[in-house]
Design a protein around this motif. Sequence first.
Motif, PDB file in Angstrom:
ATOM      1  N   PRO A 102       0.817  -1.213   0.000  1.00 49.84           N
ATOM      2  CA  PRO A 102       0.000   0.000   0.000  1.00 49.84           C
ATOM      3  C   PRO A 102       0.850   1.261   0.000  1.00 49.84           C
ATOM      4  O   PRO A 102       1.907   1.323   0.636  1.00 49.84           O
ATOM      5  N   ASN A 147      -4.525  -0.586  -3.680  1.00 47.62           N
ATOM      6  CA  ASN A 147      -3.215  -0.436  -3.057  1.00 47.62           C
ATOM      7  C   ASN A 147      -2.742   1.005  -2.918  1.00 47.62           C
ATOM      8  O   ASN A 147      -1.668   1.239  -2.363  1.00 47.62           O
ATOM      9  N   GLN A 207      -1.441   0.776   8.395  1.00 50.05           N
ATOM     10  CA  GLN A 207      -0.673  -0.322   7.795  1.00 50.05           C
ATOM     11  C   GLN A 207       0.080  -1.100   8.868  1.00 50.05           C
ATOM     12  O   GLN A 207       0.188  -2.327   8.810  1.00 50.05           O
ATOM     13  N   LEU A 255      -7.615   2.222   3.122  1.00 52.71           N
ATOM     14  CA  LEU A 255      -6.230   2.242   3.579  1.00 52.71           C
ATOM     15  C   LEU A 255      -6.008   3.270   4.686  1.00 52.71           C
ATOM     16  O   LEU A 255      -4.940   3.317   5.296  1.00 52.71           O
TER      17      LEU A 255
END
Length: 258
Positions: A102, A147, A207, A255
């Motif tokens: 990512p 991503n 993340q 994300l």
Amino acid sequence: TGINATEAPRDFTFTLGRRNWIGKRTPLELEFLDIPGGYLSSQTTLEKKRYYTDAVAGSGATIIVVDTIALMHNHGKFNEQINQVKDVTALLKNAYKNIFYPKLVIFVPIKCETYLQEGKDYEDIINAIKIAYDDLLKNCLSPVVLNIAAVIAPVKTVGCVIYSGYEKDPYGGVKNWYLRKTYEDAPMKREYADQPLRYLLRFLLCQYLKDQKGSIWGNLNDILGRNEDLKSAIERFSNINQMNVPSEILQGHHLLKC
């Protein structure tokens, strides 16, 4: 005192940690790499272009600084000259050919004071970014939306200086912007300067937590409660407050959600 401009790339490392009786622990380290815009120019060497591409490909996040006056003045008449949109687009297309992890792209329009004065809609800047970087957004970032997260986070650089004209260069472009204070004794009042960092830390924290989940070390850290106070502090700071803040998440909302 600020950071002096250079003709060569420079990196700046910041560590986030805490001190205890054992000493300083540094569980999080951020490295910012600042590369001169001249490295993007068509006249630059292949070696410099490769260096730039590798740097972007290997970074978790890329910050695209946008001169807002060039973006907005006369429907973007000088936008390509100042912001090098085509070069930036080509760079990211090369760097993001193969995405395995990512990434975050932050568009940061600076010197927004002229276009964020009372009565003006910040959406004008957001829409101008979408139009100017249409090729980058549609043909580079959107196809890999799973991503790549992309956000726009405008910044009032000083808060008290607005556009007042420009000086032409010999080729009909712009040599310098003329700026003036909003009033004679107007104090410096920058705004939203923390927003790009909030998005960056939010992305990195998300993340980190996802990587920890399910791993042996992650489970052990959870049991021991290691770095919980630091994670909590970062989470509080990076909790994006959209109220009265002129920013927008363009893609990759997942994300930025922990």
